[in-house]
Design a protein around this motif. Structure first.
Motif, short mmCIF file in Angstrom:
data_model
loop_
_atom_site.label_atom_id
_atom_site.label_comp_id
_atom_site.label_asym_id
_atom_site.label_seq_id
_atom_site.Cartn_x
_atom_site.Cartn_y
_atom_site.Cartn_z
N GLY A 74 0.85 -1.18 0.00
CA GLY A 74 0.00 0.00 0.00
C GLY A 74 0.88 1.23 0.00
N VAL A 75 0.30 2.34 -0.39
CA VAL A 75 1.03 3.61 -0.45
C VAL A 75 0.26 4.63 0.38
CG1 VAL A 75 1.87 5.46 -1.96
CG2 VAL A 75 1.87 3.08 -2.78
N ILE A 76 0.98 5.34 1.24
CA ILE A 76 0.34 6.38 2.03
C ILE A 76 1.21 7.64 1.97
CG2 ILE A 76 1.42 5.66 4.20
CD1 ILE A 76 -1.32 6.37 5.55
N ALA A 77 0.55 8.78 1.83
CA ALA A 77 1.24 10.07 1.88
C ALA A 77 1.23 10.54 3.33
CB ALA A 77 0.53 11.09 1.00
N CYS A 78 2.42 10.77 3.86
CA CYS A 78 2.56 11.12 5.28
C CYS A 78 3.83 11.94 5.43
CB CYS A 78 2.64 9.83 6.09
SG CYS A 78 3.10 10.02 7.80
N SER A 79 3.79 12.99 6.21
CA SER A 79 4.96 13.86 6.34
C SER A 79 6.18 13.12 6.88
CB SER A 79 4.65 15.07 7.20
OG SER A 79 4.15 14.68 8.46
N ALA A 80 6.03 12.31 7.92
CA ALA A 80 7.13 11.51 8.49
C ALA A 80 8.42 12.33 8.62
CB ALA A 80 7.36 10.26 7.66
N LEU A 81 8.30 13.51 9.20
CA LEU A 81 9.39 14.47 9.20
C LEU A 81 10.62 14.06 10.01
CD1 LEU A 81 7.29 17.75 9.53
CD2 LEU A 81 8.26 16.75 7.44
N LYS A 82 10.42 13.37 11.11
CA LYS A 82 11.55 12.99 11.98
C LYS A 82 11.86 11.51 11.87
CE LYS A 82 10.89 16.30 15.79
NZ LYS A 82 10.69 16.35 17.26
N ARG A 83 13.10 11.19 12.14
CA ARG A 83 13.51 9.78 12.19
C ARG A 83 12.65 9.01 13.20
NH1 ARG A 83 17.94 6.12 11.00
NH2 ARG A 83 17.21 4.19 11.90
N ALA A 84 12.39 9.62 14.34
CA ALA A 84 11.58 8.96 15.37
C ALA A 84 10.17 8.66 14.86
CB ALA A 84 11.51 9.82 16.63
N TYR A 85 9.63 9.53 14.02
CA TYR A 85 8.30 9.29 13.45
C TYR A 85 8.37 8.11 12.49
CZ TYR A 85 7.42 14.19 14.89
OH TYR A 85 7.29 15.36 15.58
N ARG A 86 9.42 8.07 11.68
CA ARG A 86 9.57 6.96 10.72
C ARG A 86 9.79 5.66 11.46
NH1 ARG A 86 12.33 11.34 8.38
NH2 ARG A 86 14.40 10.49 8.80
N ASP A 87 10.54 5.70 12.56
CA ASP A 87 10.73 4.49 13.38
C ASP A 87 9.39 4.01 13.91
OD1 ASP A 87 13.47 4.60 12.93
OD2 ASP A 87 13.92 5.49 14.90
N ARG A 88 8.55 4.94 14.32
CA ARG A 88 7.22 4.58 14.83
C ARG A 88 6.38 3.94 13.72
NH1 ARG A 88 4.82 7.85 19.50
NH2 ARG A 88 2.90 6.73 19.94
N LEU A 89 6.49 4.45 12.50
CA LEU A 89 5.77 3.86 11.37
C LEU A 89 6.30 2.47 11.04
CD1 LEU A 89 5.46 6.99 9.06
CD2 LEU A 89 3.71 6.01 10.58
N ARG A 90 7.63 2.32 11.12
CA ARG A 90 8.22 1.00 10.86
C ARG A 90 7.83 -0.02 11.92
NH1 ARG A 90 12.51 4.03 8.44
NH2 ARG A 90 13.37 4.52 10.48
#
Length: 160
Positions: free
Chosen positions: A68-84
C-alpha cells in the motif's frame, strides 16, 4: 514523505495507481484537534503527532503483506521508526524542494487546512533520510511521472 507542498499526496496517489495498490492520504488520519491547531497556524508537537502516527502505522501494518502507499509527512527519524513498528519493511520516498518552490505551491493551493506560515516549522523539523533507512530522496521539482518512475525504480532496486 516530506513537508507540506512537496507533492507527496499527488505522487503517492500516482505511485499507488501505477502499482495498483491501495492508497491513503495521511492527513485523513489526523484527529480534528490537530487539524484545528494547524489551521490556526500552530505547529503540531510530538504529543499531537503520536496518535496520528499510530493510526498511520496501523494502516501500513494492515497493508504490509500485499502493499500500500500512504502520503505522510514523516518528518523525523523517530516518526519513521514509529511507522516502521507497524510496517517493518516500509520504504520512504522523501520529496525535497527548495523553500521558495514549496511556498509558491502552498500559496497556490486552495481548500487545505495547512497554512503557508507553518512551512518554516516543518522545514526545521524535517530530518532527512539516514543511510540505514530504506528509502530514497527525490527532487520534487521534477515532473510527476518522472518522480513516480524514479520512486518505483529505487524501490525495485532494493527489493531484487
Amino acid at each position: 514523505m516530506g513537508v507540506s507542498g512537496c507533492g507527496k499526496s499527488t505522487v503517492g496517489a500516482l505511485i499507488a495507481g501505477r502499482l495498483e495498490l491501495p492508497y491513503a492520504e495521511g492527513d485523513g488520519f489526523h484527529p480534528l484537534p490537530n487539524i484545528e491547531k494547524m489551521a490556526a497556524g500552530i505547529p503540531l508537537d510530538d504529543a499531537d503527532r503520536a496518535p496520528w502516527l499510530d493510526l498511520v502505522a496501523d494502516w501500513l501494518g494492515e497493508h504490509r503483506t500485499d502493499g500500500g502507499v500512504i502520503a505522510c509527512s514523516a518528518l523525523k527519524r523517530a516518526y519513521r521508526d514509529r511507522l516502521r513498528a507497524g510496517a517493518p519493511n516500509a520504504y520512504f520516498v522523501l520529496l525535497s524542494a527548495p523553500r521558495a518552490e514549496l511556498e509558491r505551491r502552498l500559496a497556490a493551493r486552495l481548500g487545505h487546512f495547512m497554512p503557508t506560515t507553518l512551512l518554516d516549522s516543518q522545514l526545521a523539523t524535517l530530518e532527512p533520510l539516514e543511510p540505514d533507512e530504506a528509502g530514497v530522496t527525490l527532487d520534487a521539482t521534477a515532473g510527476q511521472q518522472l518522480l513516480v518512475t524514479e520512486a518505483i525504480e529505487a524501490w525495485n532496486a532494493t527489493h531484487r
